[in-house]
Write a protein that holds these residues in place. Structure first.
Motif, PDB file in Angstrom:
ATOM      1  N   LEU A  13      -0.395 -11.579   7.810  1.00  0.00           N
ATOM      2  CA  LEU A  13      -0.309  -9.963   6.930  1.00  0.00           C
ATOM      3  C   LEU A  13       1.407 -10.441   6.712  1.00  0.00           C
ATOM      4  CD1 LEU A  13      -0.497  -9.204  10.766  1.00  0.00           C
ATOM      5  CD2 LEU A  13      -1.546  -8.220   8.673  1.00  0.00           C
ATOM      6  N   ASP A  14       2.315 -11.713   6.679  1.00  0.00           N
ATOM      7  CA  ASP A  14       3.722 -12.197   5.657  1.00  0.00           C
ATOM      8  C   ASP A  14       2.661 -12.000   4.227  1.00  0.00           C
ATOM      9  OD1 ASP A  14       4.819 -12.160   8.081  1.00  0.00           O
ATOM     10  OD2 ASP A  14       4.754 -14.306   8.037  1.00  0.00           O
ATOM     11  N   THR A  15       1.337 -12.250   3.267  1.00  0.00           N
ATOM     12  CA  THR A  15       1.119 -12.547   2.475  1.00  0.00           C
ATOM     13  C   THR A  15       1.177 -11.076   1.406  1.00  0.00           C
ATOM     14  OG1 THR A  15       0.220 -14.426   2.751  1.00  0.00           O
ATOM     15  CG2 THR A  15      -0.675 -13.192   0.990  1.00  0.00           C
ATOM     16  N   VAL A  16       0.640 -10.582   2.975  1.00  0.00           N
ATOM     17  CA  VAL A  16       0.270  -8.859   2.028  1.00  0.00           C
ATOM     18  C   VAL A  16       1.513  -7.934   2.346  1.00  0.00           C
ATOM     19  CG1 VAL A  16      -0.592  -6.073   3.260  1.00  0.00           C
ATOM     20  CG2 VAL A  16      -1.812  -8.646   3.424  1.00  0.00           C
ATOM     21  N   ARG A  17       2.814  -8.430   3.423  1.00  0.00           N
ATOM     22  CA  ARG A  17       3.589  -7.675   3.107  1.00  0.00           C
ATOM     23  C   ARG A  17       4.590  -8.298   1.914  1.00  0.00           C
ATOM     24  NH1 ARG A  17       7.083 -10.158   7.746  1.00  0.00           N
ATOM     25  NH2 ARG A  17       7.754 -11.354   5.655  1.00  0.00           N
ATOM     26  N   ASP A  18       4.126  -9.388   1.569  1.00  0.00           N
ATOM     27  CA  ASP A  18       5.784 -10.442   0.307  1.00  0.00           C
ATOM     28  C   ASP A  18       5.279  -9.871  -0.975  1.00  0.00           C
ATOM     29  OD1 ASP A  18       6.801 -11.798   2.138  1.00  0.00           O
ATOM     30  OD2 ASP A  18       5.603 -13.610   1.815  1.00  0.00           O
ATOM     31  N   THR A  19       3.433  -9.658  -1.396  1.00  0.00           N
ATOM     32  CA  THR A  19       2.785  -8.748  -2.047  1.00  0.00           C
ATOM     33  C   THR A  19       3.232  -7.636  -2.346  1.00  0.00           C
ATOM     34  OG1 THR A  19       0.581 -10.316  -1.537  1.00  0.00           O
ATOM     35  CG2 THR A  19       0.960  -8.060  -2.893  1.00  0.00           C
ATOM     36  N   VAL A  20       3.272  -6.401  -1.117  1.00  0.00           N
ATOM     37  CA  VAL A  20       3.067  -5.030  -1.142  1.00  0.00           C
ATOM     38  C   VAL A  20       4.898  -4.406  -1.423  1.00  0.00           C
ATOM     39  CG1 VAL A  20       2.495  -3.014  -0.328  1.00  0.00           C
ATOM     40  CG2 VAL A  20       0.875  -4.382  -0.721  1.00  0.00           C
ATOM     41  N   GLY A  21       5.296  -5.029  -0.545  1.00  0.00           N
ATOM     42  CA  GLY A  21       6.894  -5.208  -0.349  1.00  0.00           C
ATOM     43  C   GLY A  21       6.890  -4.578   1.489  1.00  0.00           C
ATOM     44  N   ARG A  22       5.867  -4.546   2.103  1.00  0.00           N
ATOM     45  CA  ARG A  22       6.173  -3.947   3.607  1.00  0.00           C
ATOM     46  C   ARG A  22       5.337  -3.581   4.438  1.00  0.00           C
ATOM     47  NH1 ARG A  22       5.166   1.270   3.585  1.00  0.00           N
ATOM     48  NH2 ARG A  22       4.942   2.583   1.990  1.00  0.00           N
ATOM     49  N   HIS A  23       4.957  -3.280   5.067  1.00  0.00           N
ATOM     50  CA  HIS A  23       3.846  -3.209   6.128  1.00  0.00           C
ATOM     51  C   HIS A  23       3.483  -1.894   5.789  1.00  0.00           C
ATOM     52  CE1 HIS A  23       2.964  -6.699   7.852  1.00  0.00           C
ATOM     53  NE2 HIS A  23       3.819  -7.389   7.947  1.00  0.00           N
ATOM     54  N   ALA A  24       2.284  -1.752   6.421  1.00  0.00           N
ATOM     55  CA  ALA A  24       1.919  -0.044   5.839  1.00  0.00           C
ATOM     56  C   ALA A  24       1.910   0.357   7.857  1.00  0.00           C
ATOM     57  CB  ALA A  24      -0.161   0.058   5.872  1.00  0.00           C
ATOM     58  N   VAL A  25       2.279   2.170   6.649  1.00  0.00           N
ATOM     59  CA  VAL A  25       2.650   2.990   8.096  1.00  0.00           C
ATOM     60  C   VAL A  25       1.788   4.269   7.896  1.00  0.00           C
ATOM     61  CG1 VAL A  25       4.446   2.291   8.197  1.00  0.00           C
ATOM     62  CG2 VAL A  25       3.620   4.389   7.110  1.00  0.00           C
ATOM     63  N   VAL A  26       1.235   4.892   8.946  1.00  0.00           N
ATOM     64  CA  VAL A  26       0.111   5.918   9.534  1.00  0.00           C
ATOM     65  C   VAL A  26       0.530   6.564   8.057  1.00  0.00           C
ATOM     66  CG1 VAL A  26      -0.540   8.002  10.367  1.00  0.00           C
ATOM     67  CG2 VAL A  26      -0.486   5.796  11.810  1.00  0.00           C
ATOM     68  N   ASP A  27       1.790   6.939   8.198  1.00  0.00           N
ATOM     69  CA  ASP A  27       2.335   8.258   6.782  1.00  0.00           C
ATOM     70  C   ASP A  27       1.237   7.304   5.050  1.00  0.00           C
ATOM     71  OD1 ASP A  27       3.380   9.740   8.665  1.00  0.00           O
ATOM     72  OD2 ASP A  27       4.495   9.439   8.467  1.00  0.00           O
ATOM     73  N   ASP A  28       0.935   6.154   4.756  1.00  0.00           N
ATOM     74  CA  ASP A  28       0.159   5.850   4.230  1.00  0.00           C
ATOM     75  C   ASP A  28      -0.838   6.484   3.969  1.00  0.00           C
ATOM     76  OD1 ASP A  28       2.418   4.828   2.673  1.00  0.00           O
ATOM     77  OD2 ASP A  28       2.321   2.598   4.486  1.00  0.00           O
ATOM     78  N   ILE A  29      -1.699   6.434   4.886  1.00  0.00           N
ATOM     79  CA  ILE A  29      -3.398   7.371   4.778  1.00  0.00           C
ATOM     80  C   ILE A  29      -2.969   8.312   5.159  1.00  0.00           C
ATOM     81  CG2 ILE A  29      -5.500   6.405   5.618  1.00  0.00           C
ATOM     82  CD1 ILE A  29      -4.134   4.119   4.771  1.00  0.00           C
ATOM     83  N   VAL A  30      -2.518   9.203   5.514  1.00  0.00           N
ATOM     84  CA  VAL A  30      -2.582  10.215   6.285  1.00  0.00           C
ATOM     85  C   VAL A  30      -2.641  11.405   4.344  1.00  0.00           C
ATOM     86  CG1 VAL A  30      -1.471  12.293   5.870  1.00  0.00           C
ATOM     87  CG2 VAL A  30      -1.012  10.851   7.258  1.00  0.00           C
ATOM     88  N   PRO A  31      -2.033  10.633   2.675  1.00  0.00           N
ATOM     89  CA  PRO A  31      -2.398  11.616   2.194  1.00  0.00           C
ATOM     90  C   PRO A  31      -4.322  11.823   1.234  1.00  0.00           C
ATOM     91  CG  PRO A  31      -0.733  10.170   1.523  1.00  0.00           C
ATOM     92  CD  PRO A  31      -1.124  10.106   3.147  1.00  0.00           C
ATOM     93  N   LEU A  32      -4.756  10.328   1.439  1.00  0.00           N
ATOM     94  CA  LEU A  32      -5.868  10.142   1.144  1.00  0.00           C
ATOM     95  C   LEU A  32      -6.633  11.011   2.552  1.00  0.00           C
ATOM     96  CD1 LEU A  32      -8.699   9.542   0.085  1.00  0.00           C
ATOM     97  CD2 LEU A  32      -8.378   7.484   1.391  1.00  0.00           C
ATOM     98  N   ASP A  34      -6.047  13.520   3.622  1.00  0.00           N
ATOM     99  CA  ASP A  34      -5.456  14.941   3.016  1.00  0.00           C
ATOM    100  C   ASP A  34      -6.796  15.289   1.931  1.00  0.00           C
ATOM    101  OD1 ASP A  34      -4.433  17.724   4.334  1.00  0.00           O
ATOM    102  OD2 ASP A  34      -3.240  17.322   2.234  1.00  0.00           O
ATOM    103  N   PHE A  35      -6.679  14.665   1.563  1.00  0.00           N
ATOM    104  CA  PHE A  35      -6.790  14.550   0.190  1.00  0.00           C
ATOM    105  C   PHE A  35      -9.103  15.205   0.181  1.00  0.00           C
ATOM    106  CE2 PHE A  35      -9.986  13.469  -3.514  1.00  0.00           C
ATOM    107  CZ  PHE A  35      -9.662  13.919  -4.508  1.00  0.00           C
ATOM    108  N   LEU A  36      -9.313  14.183   1.144  1.00  0.00           N
ATOM    109  CA  LEU A  36     -10.595  14.328   1.027  1.00  0.00           C
ATOM    110  C   LEU A  36     -11.619  15.369   2.201  1.00  0.00           C
ATOM    111  CD1 LEU A  36     -11.637  10.236   2.172  1.00  0.00           C
ATOM    112  CD2 LEU A  36     -12.162  11.878  -0.512  1.00  0.00           C
TER     113      LEU A  36
END
Length: 67
Positions: A13-32, A34-36
């Protein structure tokens, strides 16, 4: 994230955070979602849509190199 850390491993999880810059939150998934669920996605069928915030990339490629 404590339960997720136990399942996935804190280092992963720390490697993911270092790559992306932060951990994901629910609001990161909502647009997809909504679109689908909208008419705009009417022609999308039988697809795997990977929305993981760089999780797989960080595992396969590792931490980004700073230049």
């Amino acid at each position: 994230l404590p339960d997720f850390e136990q399942a996935m491993g804190k280092q992963t999880l720390d490697t993911v955070r270092d790559t992306v810059g932060r951990h994901a939150v629910v609001d990161d998934i909502v647009p997809l979602i909504d679109f689908l669920g909208s008419p705009a996605a009417g022609w999308i069928t039988g697809q795997d849509v990977l929305v993981d915030g760089g999780f797989i990339t960080s595992i396969t490629a590792g931490t980004p190199i700073t230049v």
